[in-house]
Enzyme design. Structure first.
Site, PDB file in Angstrom:
ATOM      1  N   ASP A   1       0.870  -1.175   0.000  1.00 40.60           N
ATOM      2  CA  ASP A   1       0.000   0.000   0.000  1.00 40.60           C
ATOM      3  C   ASP A   1       0.913   1.233   0.000  1.00 40.60           C
ATOM      4  O   ASP A   1       2.143   1.123  -0.156  1.00 40.60           O
ATOM      5  CB  ASP A   1      -0.997  -0.045   1.169  1.00 40.60           C
TER       6      ASP A   1
ATOM      7  N   CYS B   1       2.944  -3.127   4.042  1.00 35.34           N
ATOM      8  CA  CYS B   1       2.126  -1.957   4.382  1.00 35.34           C
ATOM      9  C   CYS B   1       2.905  -1.168   5.437  1.00 35.34           C
ATOM     10  O   CYS B   1       4.107  -1.385   5.595  1.00 35.34           O
ATOM     11  CB  CYS B   1       0.723  -2.363   4.851  1.00 35.34           C
TER      12      CYS B   1
ATOM     13  N   THR C   1       2.890  -1.144   8.776  1.00 38.98           N
ATOM     14  CA  THR C   1       3.401  -2.008   9.847  1.00 38.98           C
ATOM     15  C   THR C   1       3.656  -3.435   9.391  1.00 38.98           C
ATOM     16  O   THR C   1       4.308  -4.202  10.103  1.00 38.98           O
ATOM     17  CB  THR C   1       2.387  -2.085  10.991  1.00 38.98           C
TER      18      THR C   1
ATOM     19  N   HIS D   1      10.412 -23.581   9.475  1.00 36.92           N
ATOM     20  CA  HIS D   1       9.391 -24.255  10.287  1.00 36.92           C
ATOM     21  C   HIS D   1       7.970 -24.078   9.758  1.00 36.92           C
ATOM     22  O   HIS D   1       7.128 -24.944   9.980  1.00 36.92           O
ATOM     23  CB  HIS D   1       9.439 -23.737  11.735  1.00 36.92           C
TER      24      HIS D   1
ATOM     25  N   HIS E   1       7.527 -30.455  11.072  1.00 32.83           N
ATOM     26  CA  HIS E   1       6.971 -29.148  10.702  1.00 32.83           C
ATOM     27  C   HIS E   1       5.931 -29.286   9.593  1.00 32.83           C
ATOM     28  O   HIS E   1       4.982 -28.513   9.532  1.00 32.83           O
ATOM     29  CB  HIS E   1       8.095 -28.199  10.304  1.00 32.83           C
TER      30      HIS E   1
HETATM   31  C1  RB5 Z   1      -2.128   2.840   6.375  1.00 38.09           C
HETATM   32  O1  RB5 Z   1      -2.094   4.115   6.942  1.00 38.09           O
HETATM   33  C2  RB5 Z   1      -1.769   1.791   7.418  1.00 38.09           C
HETATM   34  O2  RB5 Z   1      -2.846   1.584   8.259  1.00 38.09           O
HETATM   35  C3  RB5 Z   1      -1.354   0.500   6.754  1.00 38.09           C
HETATM   36  O3  RB5 Z   1      -0.258   0.732   5.922  1.00 38.09           O
HETATM   37  C4  RB5 Z   1      -0.936  -0.640   7.661  1.00 38.09           C
HETATM   38  O4  RB5 Z   1       0.019  -0.232   8.593  1.00 38.09           O
HETATM   39  C5  RB5 Z   1      -2.028  -1.409   8.274  1.00 38.09           C
HETATM   40  O5  RB5 Z   1      -1.821  -2.429   8.954  1.00 38.09           O
END
Ligand code: RB5
Length: 147
Positions: A8, A66, A68, A99, A134
């Site tokens: 994203d 993304c 996080t 694993h 595994h």
């Molecule tokens: C987008 O702002 C953010 O929420 C997305 O990139 C991600 O971190 C969601 O888990």
């Protein structure tokens, strides 16, 4: 090895770096977007693109990014046959292959620096599945898809 990659807007910059890195390393990379940090795009849409590429055997492995890595890994794991692992270091990357036979690597573009990300990606792509006990556990997870 063919690799599908998507992010994203929160993962775009890291994706760009990883596409260049993997291409320079000789991998066949299919970049499924997005193409900027400016236009917000919903991460489940990008997870779906990579999951489908794996499900259809168009690519061998996938990388999703993304902000996080959390949302896009949760989304990818909703698709049958997908084992997406959010990794923060080479150890978790190696173990997710050895694993868990992870077929998608998830990264956080806002939480993981480029140098660490390259280390994670290189380790993840160069580690095989250990099989044995595994495999039995991975098969148990696959069984959950039928419930
Ligand atoms: C987008 O702002 C953010 O929420 C997305 O990139 C991600 O971190 C969601 O888990």
């Amino acid at each position: 090895m063919k690799i599908a990659i998507a992010s994203d807007h929160g993962g775009f910059s890291l994706k760009d770096e990883i596409v260049s890195h993997l291409t320079a390393c000789g991998f066949a990379v299919t970049d499924m977007g997005t193409d900027s940090t400016g236009n917000a795009i919903d991460y489940p849409v990008m997870a779906e693109k990579v999951a489908h590429a794996i499900q259809k055997n168009e690519c061998d492995r996938g990388i999703v990014i993304c902000g996080t890595g959390i949302g896009i890994s949760i989304a990818a794991n909703k698709f049958s046959g997908i084992r997406a692992a959010l990794c923060h270091d080479a150890y978790t990357a190696r173990m997710s292959r050895a694993h868990n036979n992870a077929n998608i690597l998830a990264l956080g573009g806002r939480s993981t620096g480029v140098g660490v990300a390259f280390d994670i990606v290189d380790t993840w792509l160069n580690t095989g599945f250990d099989g044995g006990r595994h495999q039995r556990r991975v098969d148990m997870i696959s069984g959950f898809e039928k419930t």
